[in-house]
Design a protein around this motif. Sequence first.
Motif, short mmCIF file in Angstrom:
data_model
loop_
_atom_site.label_atom_id
_atom_site.label_comp_id
_atom_site.label_asym_id
_atom_site.label_seq_id
_atom_site.Cartn_x
_atom_site.Cartn_y
_atom_site.Cartn_z
N PHE A 62 2.84 0.64 4.54
CA PHE A 62 3.89 0.21 5.47
C PHE A 62 4.33 -1.23 5.17
CE2 PHE A 62 1.43 3.46 7.72
CZ PHE A 62 2.43 4.37 7.99
N VAL A 63 3.38 -2.05 4.77
CA VAL A 63 3.70 -3.43 4.39
C VAL A 63 4.64 -3.46 3.20
CG1 VAL A 63 2.75 -5.59 3.48
CG2 VAL A 63 1.53 -4.35 5.29
N VAL A 64 4.32 -2.68 2.18
CA VAL A 64 5.16 -2.64 0.98
C VAL A 64 6.54 -2.08 1.31
CG1 VAL A 64 5.42 -1.60 -1.30
CG2 VAL A 64 3.21 -2.53 -0.60
N GLU A 65 6.57 -1.01 2.07
CA GLU A 65 7.86 -0.41 2.42
C GLU A 65 8.73 -1.40 3.21
OE1 GLU A 65 9.67 3.52 4.80
OE2 GLU A 65 7.50 3.08 4.84
N LEU B 66 7.78 -8.84 -5.44
CA LEU B 66 6.81 -8.76 -4.34
C LEU B 66 5.46 -9.20 -4.87
CD1 LEU B 66 5.70 -7.78 -1.57
CD2 LEU B 66 5.56 -5.49 -2.57
N VAL B 67 4.77 -10.05 -4.13
CA VAL B 67 3.41 -10.47 -4.45
C VAL B 67 2.49 -9.98 -3.34
CG1 VAL B 67 1.86 -12.39 -4.97
CG2 VAL B 67 4.28 -12.51 -5.66
N LEU B 68 1.61 -9.05 -3.66
CA LEU B 68 0.71 -8.44 -2.68
C LEU B 68 -0.69 -9.02 -2.84
CD1 LEU B 68 0.14 -6.20 -0.54
CD2 LEU B 68 -0.35 -4.66 -2.47
N VAL B 69 -1.19 -9.66 -1.77
CA VAL B 69 -2.53 -10.26 -1.77
C VAL B 69 -3.38 -9.48 -0.77
CG1 VAL B 69 -3.91 -12.34 -1.42
CG2 VAL B 69 -1.56 -12.53 -2.29
N THR B 70 -4.42 -8.80 -1.26
CA THR B 70 -5.23 -7.97 -0.37
C THR B 70 -6.64 -7.84 -0.91
OG1 THR B 70 -5.32 -5.81 0.76
CG2 THR B 70 -4.55 -5.83 -1.52
N ASP B 71 -7.55 -7.34 -0.06
CA ASP B 71 -8.94 -7.21 -0.50
C ASP B 71 -9.47 -5.79 -0.30
OD1 ASP B 71 -9.26 -7.12 2.28
OD2 ASP B 71 -11.19 -8.17 2.20
N GLY B 72 -8.58 -4.81 -0.20
CA GLY B 72 -9.16 -3.49 -0.03
C GLY B 72 -8.18 -2.35 0.03
N TYR B 73 -8.73 -1.19 0.28
CA TYR B 73 -7.97 0.05 0.36
C TYR B 73 -7.17 0.11 1.66
CZ TYR B 73 -10.85 1.93 -3.45
OH TYR B 73 -11.47 2.15 -4.65
N PRO B 74 -6.07 0.86 1.67
CA PRO B 74 -5.38 1.13 2.94
C PRO B 74 -6.33 1.82 3.92
CG PRO B 74 -4.03 1.80 1.08
CD PRO B 74 -5.38 1.47 0.52
N GLN B 75 -6.25 1.42 5.18
CA GLN B 75 -7.11 2.05 6.18
C GLN B 75 -6.59 1.85 7.59
OE1 GLN B 75 -10.99 0.19 6.78
NE2 GLN B 75 -10.31 -1.66 5.70
N LEU B 76 -7.01 2.73 8.48
CA LEU B 76 -6.72 2.73 9.91
C LEU B 76 -5.29 3.10 10.26
CD1 LEU B 76 -8.80 -0.21 11.42
CD2 LEU B 76 -9.44 2.17 11.02
N CYS B 77 -4.52 3.58 9.31
CA CYS B 77 -3.21 4.17 9.61
C CYS B 77 -3.22 5.59 9.07
CB CYS B 77 -2.08 3.38 8.96
SG CYS B 77 -1.70 1.81 9.76
N TYR C 87 7.15 -5.14 9.25
CA TYR C 87 7.06 -6.04 8.09
C TYR C 87 8.42 -6.27 7.42
CZ TYR C 87 2.42 -4.40 9.16
OH TYR C 87 1.27 -4.07 9.83
N SER C 88 9.49 -5.83 8.07
CA SER C 88 10.82 -6.03 7.49
C SER C 88 11.38 -7.42 7.81
CB SER C 88 11.79 -4.95 8.00
OG SER C 88 11.92 -5.01 9.41
N SER C 89 10.68 -8.17 8.67
CA SER C 89 11.03 -9.56 8.94
C SER C 89 9.80 -10.42 8.70
CB SER C 89 11.51 -9.74 10.39
OG SER C 89 12.70 -9.02 10.62
N PRO C 90 9.81 -11.30 7.72
CA PRO C 90 8.60 -12.07 7.38
C PRO C 90 8.24 -13.11 8.42
CG PRO C 90 10.47 -12.85 6.10
CD PRO C 90 10.95 -11.64 6.85
N ALA D 280 8.55 -12.57 -2.49
CA ALA D 280 8.18 -12.11 -1.15
C ALA D 280 6.67 -11.87 -1.16
CB ALA D 280 8.93 -10.83 -0.80
N VAL D 281 5.92 -12.73 -0.50
CA VAL D 281 4.46 -12.68 -0.52
C VAL D 281 3.96 -11.95 0.73
CG1 VAL D 281 2.32 -14.00 -0.61
CG2 VAL D 281 4.38 -14.85 -1.81
N ALA D 282 3.19 -10.88 0.51
CA ALA D 282 2.55 -10.14 1.61
C ALA D 282 1.06 -10.46 1.58
CB ALA D 282 2.80 -8.65 1.46
N PHE D 283 0.52 -11.00 2.67
CA PHE D 283 -0.81 -11.60 2.66
C PHE D 283 -1.72 -10.89 3.68
CE2 PHE D 283 -3.99 -14.92 3.25
CZ PHE D 283 -4.09 -15.48 1.98
N ASP D 284 -2.83 -10.39 3.20
CA ASP D 284 -3.79 -9.63 4.01
C ASP D 284 -4.60 -10.59 4.89
OD1 ASP D 284 -5.73 -7.94 5.04
OD2 ASP D 284 -6.23 -7.02 3.12
#
Length: 398
Positions: A195-198, A217-228, A157-160, A94-98
């Motif tokens: 929230f993405v991971v959950e 889970l494969v998490l692709v991101t470029d930074g810290y959590p923000q704006l939530c 994010y529970s439905s890709p 399951a790939v989550a892409f920023d």
Amino acid sequence: MRLPAMGIALFVVAAVGAACGGSGGDDLSPGGSNSSGNGSGGDDNGFGSVGSGSDLTSGSGSNPSGPGGVGSTGAGDACATHRASAELQPVYLAVAFDVSGSMGANDRPSHSKELKWDPVVAATKQFFADPASAGLTASLTFFPGAERRRMCSARTYSSPDVEMTPLPSEAFAEAIDDVTPETSDDWRTGTPTAFVVEGTMSFVQQQRREHPGKYALVLVTDGYPQLCEGSDSIEAVVEHVEEGRQDNIPTYVIGVANPPDDNPGNVDNLAEIAAAGGTGEAFIIETGNPDATATSFRAAIDQIRGAAVSCTIAIPPAPEGRTFDKQRVRVTYASGQGEPKALAYDQECASGDAWRYDNPANPTQIELCEAACNAVQSDPEAALGVDFTCEDVIEIPL
């Protein structure tokens, strides 16, 4: 590494029939003269040869006697040989892409589309379309959500965006093209990682109930959590991936660093997430040189692809007329056309070049220990054999 249908053809050899015991031994032991299987051809409980008399792929034993590869152990003690195919446990990623603006909005040097988004996307598309990914099944979820008001909700994010799809597939490249902003002003803002991971973990758990297998889970991101506000923090992310790990869902992390001359350190926190997810260290992709970035990203994906390959084999049902005997099982490994060699049975996996049962009291699966698993993962021509023998060849600890 090319592992179609989890890449490895498994030949399950079940010796059946009357009078399988006695001086004749089993039909796969060297020369058929040693009932324990420890003949001159090698040790059945070590990395010795299975013996020149056995043929795990052609269906013929050392003394063929009729259609279907029926062999003889000699001295009138015949064993009919039944062969059925089996596969390693299927693997789902399951790939989550920023897709937040920091990946390529071009509003500042660290958000360079040329240095970050373009090379990362090129490598990602290649992974999903690569024939070497055959046997894997993957989904793709973009974050943050398209609607700002729903960005900070796990349900988003529970439905890709791309459902679980067997690889290779062009559907992922099409989805990435569709989500790529046409102008710098069209980029999404925010990094709702917790929230993405959950939400993705929830999706994976539901999928696993419907389609059992090995999930990650494969998490692709470029930074810290923000704006939530509230629960979108590194601590919250760590909590979610730890829960996933305890539920046998590891998390791999690929961090896309900012160019070295602008706002470095944006991915320093990702190491903690990878550790909590049970996968060691995060893969940090340096930017500044697009070709080098694409190469590094591909290398990270290749490592994840190899690590994700299952090393678990479901024990197939016993052939008609026999019941499964857990002490009459031999597991072999061969590379290409090489001679199969027997792996040791070691329920504690004290020796890495070994295998064990998932539950020795009531086994349902065969598990390769670390070194044997690594050998299979790194060998594109790996072939495993599971032999059901006529007599005991291993001893199960009480």
